[in-house]
Scaffold this active site. Structure first.
Site, PDB file in Angstrom:
ATOM      1  N   GLU A  78      -3.537  -4.889 -14.151  1.00 36.14           N
ATOM      2  CA  GLU A  78      -2.233  -4.644 -14.140  1.00 36.14           C
ATOM      3  C   GLU A  78      -1.370  -3.610 -13.647  1.00 36.14           C
ATOM      4  OE1 GLU A  78      -1.768  -3.317 -18.224  1.00 36.14           O
ATOM      5  OE2 GLU A  78      -2.488  -1.170 -17.760  1.00 36.14           O
ATOM      6  N   GLY A 132     -15.354  12.170   7.257  1.00 39.09           N
ATOM      7  CA  GLY A 132     -14.361  13.386   7.797  1.00 39.09           C
ATOM      8  C   GLY A 132     -13.987  14.244   6.058  1.00 39.09           C
ATOM      9  N   ARG A 187       0.981  -0.923  -0.092  1.00 44.81           N
ATOM     10  CA  ARG A 187       0.482   0.202  -0.063  1.00 44.81           C
ATOM     11  C   ARG A 187       0.684   1.070   0.269  1.00 44.81           C
ATOM     12  NH1 ARG A 187      -4.896  -0.657  -2.006  1.00 44.81           N
ATOM     13  NH2 ARG A 187      -6.762  -2.265  -0.580  1.00 44.81           N
TER      14      ARG A 187
END
Lengths: 180, 180
Positions: A137, A114, A63
């Site tokens: 991809e 928020g 991530r």
């Protein structure tokens, strides 16, 4: 009390691949003005895939906002106008190569009300069989499976560390205790 | 497999009051390139305030990204360098006017790891007494309290509809079943 904040003016800052950013000048309940920074997102689905042995299928995924790999339940963004359940079936197969016979809607939630309108629709999937993995991809994930005890240890060590996945593991533990 | 995505180039799009937006050009594990849209956020805390009768304190709050009022557990953003527990104590008093004697860390999670680095640190607070409400100048909330059964019905009707609050209610139900 009327809590509404009415938009006086809005300005588009960015329109992107996944998110857009808009700034709203708003009138507050007390008549004063303020700014709200709003990220719009197409919404997403997430799937809690449970094997016949009661294990949960997770995917390791890098991530970029966190600059690390974490383990999550399979998930993905909705295409424009896409039915969340169909999206969930597609994402489960794309990310894990698995098909599921039984699908149960376990609700939805906004992730960050928020500043963002992202909503996640959550499904429980069982009766799993192997289909074929077919990632986007620019998507790279590694599938693995864990017991509920192992998943709870991964939460303690923060390898599982996102809202939808800690919610999902807690959901499975709660169902187990309810059915005891 | 090395899942890392290395940044080749980054471009700041917006630096705001609460969030910033940056676009990263990244090199993917397969050597190809892609873009990642990244929202940075200071992080936040949320508090699960439980009364001696076992009720949960919630606040109704208008959320501009959703254009509606939802009920949430008290929460707020971290100031730069602020200790999450101190922030939690501050936010509980600011939003509900209450002080709590006992504080328990119940973990943390990233809300939207696909596009944002926002993390929420979650605390259970009991031994509540009245302090004094002191909202931010652009913040308007209404405090109320519900039983756990009532909170679960508010999840069904989607008046409670954000990740931290549905997680918190599920957490309380799970603790109740474990202690039975």
């Amino acid at each position: 009390m009327d809590l509404n904040e009415r938009t006086i003016k809005e300005k588009s800052i960015y329109k992107g691949k996944i998110i857009d950013l808009t700034i709203h000048d708003v009138k507050l309940p007390n008549g004063k003005e303020s700014k709200r920074e709003i990220v719009t997102h197409p919404g997403a689905v997430a799937v809690i895939p449970v094997t016949t042995e009661g294990k949960v299928i997770l995917v390791n995924q890098f991530r970029k906002p966190l600059e690390k790999v974490i383990a999550e339940i399979p998930a993905g963004k909705l295409e424009k106008g896409e039915d969340p359940l169909l999206c969930a079936k597609r994402e489960l197969e794309e990310e894990t190569g698995m098909l599921a016979e039984n699908w149960t809607n376990v609700g939805s939630f906004y992730t960050s009300p928020g500043f963002a309108d992202e909503i996640i629709h959550l499904y429980l999937a069982d009766g799993l069989t192997e289909g074929k993995e077919n990632l986007d991809e620019d998507e790279f994930v590694e599938r693995f499976e864990v017991t509920l005890d192992e998943a709870e240890r991964l939460i303690e060590t923060q390898h599982i560390h996102d809202a939808k996945t800690v919610y999902a593991i807690q959901y499975l533990r709660l169902q187990q205790l309810k059915n005891r």
